[in-house]
Design an enzyme around this catalytic site. Structure first.
Site, PDB file in Angstrom:
ATOM      1  N   SER A  38       0.843  -1.197   0.000  1.00 37.98           N
ATOM      2  CA  SER A  38       0.000   0.000   0.000  1.00 37.98           C
ATOM      3  C   SER A  38       0.875   1.242   0.000  1.00 37.98           C
ATOM      4  CB  SER A  38      -0.851   0.031   1.279  1.00 37.98           C
ATOM      5  OG  SER A  38      -0.016   0.339   2.385  1.00 37.98           O
ATOM      6  N   ASP A  39       0.281   2.333  -0.429  1.00 41.44           N
ATOM      7  CA  ASP A  39       0.931   3.594  -0.130  1.00 41.44           C
ATOM      8  C   ASP A  39       0.790   3.773   1.381  1.00 41.44           C
ATOM      9  OD1 ASP A  39       1.038   6.782  -1.887  1.00 41.44           O
ATOM     10  OD2 ASP A  39       2.139   6.035  -0.153  1.00 41.44           O
ATOM     11  N   TRP A  40       1.582   4.643   1.928  1.00 40.74           N
ATOM     12  CA  TRP A  40       1.644   4.758   3.388  1.00 40.74           C
ATOM     13  C   TRP A  40       0.324   5.303   3.940  1.00 40.74           C
ATOM     14  CZ3 TRP A  40       5.289   2.404   1.384  1.00 40.74           C
ATOM     15  CH2 TRP A  40       6.429   1.985   2.047  1.00 40.74           C
ATOM     16  N   ALA A  98      -2.551   4.055   3.318  1.00 40.42           N
ATOM     17  CA  ALA A  98      -3.621   4.017   2.315  1.00 40.42           C
ATOM     18  C   ALA A  98      -4.679   2.968   2.637  1.00 40.42           C
ATOM     19  CB  ALA A  98      -3.037   3.734   0.938  1.00 40.42           C
TER      20      ALA A  98
END
Ligand code: GLC
Length: 666
Positions: free
Chosen positions: A218-220, A222
């Site tokens: 994931s993006d941080w 997200a």
């Protein structure tokens, strides 16, 4: 397999679904090594134990690489950053970003490559190959349709299937051919479903259709629901989330997620850990060589947008000033590398690059105006300018105007910067603007008042040397725009709009970027694929050879008709003259950057396959080519077509649809 999932308990496997901390993966109670993740596309950004950021080489921004139209620069950028990853112990580099530059307002455009999916895709593919050739992993991001910073955590990107397949997915599809070790999902929902929980995106398309076999992270911050994400195909939630274990364990106990589904995610992490243990991690560059790589890439990506006979500057007494005269502009956020390289004032680099023939006054960023805005030198810049042969103005955006976490609200320069240009032009007619921005700028208020403009993007720590070498002719500019410069913001497909906070509809559909300006027949300041040179190039002898039913070879001659060695980016566009779905007038389907000595000629050959002619049919759920006339255009830019020829595709009757009658085939 060195790390066997059978040695892990269920609890340990659940722990592995999230990070150990902000930058590391979990270690399952010491049974596994933790691997290090670190940004970014413009250089290694890695934290020291005390929270400060390690020093690393600040490479040119992705827009500069794309503006070079030379994938070897992307590869070299990847190899260069990988050396510092090896040196500092990072295992996976969180790059490249390939989101489409849908609006010039997007704050992270400097980290992205282009408004065109294949230019972006092949740049990213080469970058990934460069990094991974040295045993360091990558993370292709942000998957997908993350085209603004505004409300990025919440606002859904609302786009139809054909637009997704033709515009917002292909850069990922092409880059995945390099098998990045990881892909990073975006923050935004896609058509109402979080990217982190979007099974259609993460599993059906990315893995099923594009053949991605690595790990999806994931993006941080997200991920909203760890168990839903895991089921959708998101293998690793970053950073560490203390609630992850409880949420997933509860979901498991309720039967919402099975151990088999958890195992799929865990196995991909084990595979990733195995990949990081390789014998390719050999540093082959020194710090100085990495700096020289930054200069080299920047040189190749500087775009000469205007030149009324003033460049190259070979001699004379210059005033060099503006906010970026002392040091190049940079974009802000997670991509920013902290370099300990101290750039020289552009004036110093100009003197050096001209072998002393140029005399250059160094002025600070802003100087005293009549209204007495003060700076280090209380000199009135304008009166200094009056006595000079020429003025080099280093202007643009830079952080905080462009950076992660926010978008621009205007594409004009600041009022003060526009005043400097307009004011200076009253005192000296020989103005050279060095524009440093991560995306297009509205140049209309001042473009007619200056003699020359070069666009340097955010050129990295080597920017001053690169700019000086281009301005003095040591290097012949060969960059071309990888995005359109509209005349004004209102001409863009999205104008000043930015969605309603819940969703943003991509109403322009496939007509994004130059596809839009062509459809709307709008004038632009500088078209996609535009760039001038100190050399001149002739295009001739177009040949189009049919090699198979949907395999063509387009070849043409390019001659350097000047006395200057240079390089020319020639672009091949394909247009479908008649189709039963609305299609762009032309679409980039190939290009070449040809380095030519003065007077030299070379034949360029570009291969076109089925995808060069196809559109994505939502009726057929596949890429489809309609029989009929197509036009093949070879351009020095998307608006400067030098050669063209039509071809007729007559495909098997039984593969065609919505035909009028069989007769036309017999
Ligand atoms: C940021 C960015 C992403 C980056 C990550 C780690 O929010 O969106 O590109 O790699 O978090 O810093």
């Amino acid at each position: 397999m060195k790390y066997d999932i059978k040695n892990l308990t269920l609890d340990e496997k659940i722990q592995l679904l999230t990070g150990k901390n902000y930058w590391q993966t979990n270690d399952a109670n010491g049974k596994l090594p933790s691997i290090w993740l670190a940004d970014g596309p413009l250089g290694l950004r890695m934290a020291n134990p005390d929270g400060t950021t390690k020093q690393s080489t600040a490479m040119p921004s992705s827009v500069v690489i794309a503006n070079s139209w030379n994938t070897e620069n992307a590869r070299l950028q990847g190899e260069t950053i990988a050396d510092e990853c090896i040196q500092e112990g990072a295992d996976v580099l969180l790059a490249p970003g390939v989101n489409m530059k849908r609006t010039p307002l997007c704050g992270r455009n400097f980290e992205y490559y282009s408004e065109d999916p294949i230019l972006a895709g092949y740049m990213a593919k080469a970058f990934i190959e460069g990094v991974q050739s040295k045993g360091i992993g990558t993370s292709l991001k942000h998957f997908y349709a993350n085209n603004r910073e505004y409300d990025r955590f919440v606002q859904s990107s609302d786009l139809d299937e054909r637009t997704a397949y033709e515009i917002y997915l292909p850069a990922f599809e092409i880059a995945v051919q390099a098998q990045p070790w990881t892909v990073m999902c975006a923050y935004n929902p896609i058509n109402g479903v979080w990217a982190s929980e979007n099974k259609q995106a993460l599993t059906d398309i990315l893995c099923g259709e594009f053949g991605f076999t690595g790990l999806v992270m994931s993006d941080w911050e997200a991920v909203r629901s760890g168990w839903r994400a895991a089921k959708a195909g998101l293998d690793l939630r970053m950073p560490f989330n203390p609630n992850e274990y409880g949420e997933v364990k509860t979901a498991y106990e309720k039967g919402w997620i099975t151990e088999e589904e958890i195992d799929i995610c865990v196995q991909r992490l084990l595979d990733l850990i195995e990949k990081t243990e390789n014998d390719k991690k050999i540093i082959t560059t020194t710090k100085e060589q990495r700096h020289q790589n930054a200069v080299k890439i920047a040189e190749d990506g500087i775009v000469l947008l205007k030149n009324e006979g003033i460049l190259p500057l070979t001699e004379g007494d210059l005033l060099v000033c503006g906010p970026f005269a002392k040091a190049p502009a940079f974009g802000g956020g997670s991509a920013r590398a902290q370099s300990d390289y101290i750039p020289k004032h552009l004036a110093v680099e100009l003197v050096s690059a001209s072998d002393g023939k140029i005399k250059a006054d160094e002025q600070c960023g802003y100087f005293a105006f009549r209204s007495a805005t003060s700076c280090d030198f209380m000199t009135d810049g304008f009166t200094v300018a009056r006595k000079k042969d020429a003025v080099v103005l280093c202007l643009g955006t830079g952080f905080p105007i462009e950076g992660e976490h926010g978008d621009r609200t205007s594409i004009r320069l600041t009022e003060l910067q526009e005043d400097i240009i307009l004011g200076m032009a009253k005192y000296n007619e020989n103005i050279v603007v060095v524009l440093e921005s991560g995306s297009a700028v509205d140049v209309s208020p001042w473009i007619d008042k200056v003699k020359a403009v070069v666009w340097a993007g955010f050129p990295g720590e080597g920017g001053q040397e690169a700019i000086a070498r281009v301005l003095t002719g040591k290097v012949c500019p060969s960059g071309k725009t990888s995005e359109t410069f509209p005349i004004r913001l209102e001409d863009t497909p999205t104008g000043e709009t930015r969605g309603n906070g819940f969703y943003e509809s991509y109403n322009e559909g496939v007509f994004m970027g130059y596809r839009w300006y062509d459809k709307m027949q709008k004038q632009v300041a500088f078209p996609f694929g535009f760039g001038l040179s100190y050399a001149s190039f002739e295009y001739s002898d177009l040949k189009i050879e049919k090699k198979g039913e949907l395999d063509y070879e387009v070849s043409y001659l390019i001659k350097n008709t000047s006395a200057v060695d240079g390089a020319e980016v020639s672009q091949v566009y394909v247009g479908d003259i008649f189709c039963r779905v609305p299609r762009p007038e032309k679409e980039l389907k190939g290009w070449a950057k040809t380095y030519l000595k003065a007077g030299e000629s070379k034949r360029v050959c570009i291969k076109l396959n089925e995808r060069a002619f196809a559109f994505y049919s939502t009726a057929l759920k596949k890429w489809h080519v309609e029989s009929g006339e197509f036009i093949i255009q070879v351009g020095a830019s998307s608006r400067e077509i030098r050669l063209s020829q039509s071809i007729e595709l007559c495909l098997p009757y039984d593969e065609q649809y919505s035909t009028l009658s069989r007769e036309i085939y017999e």
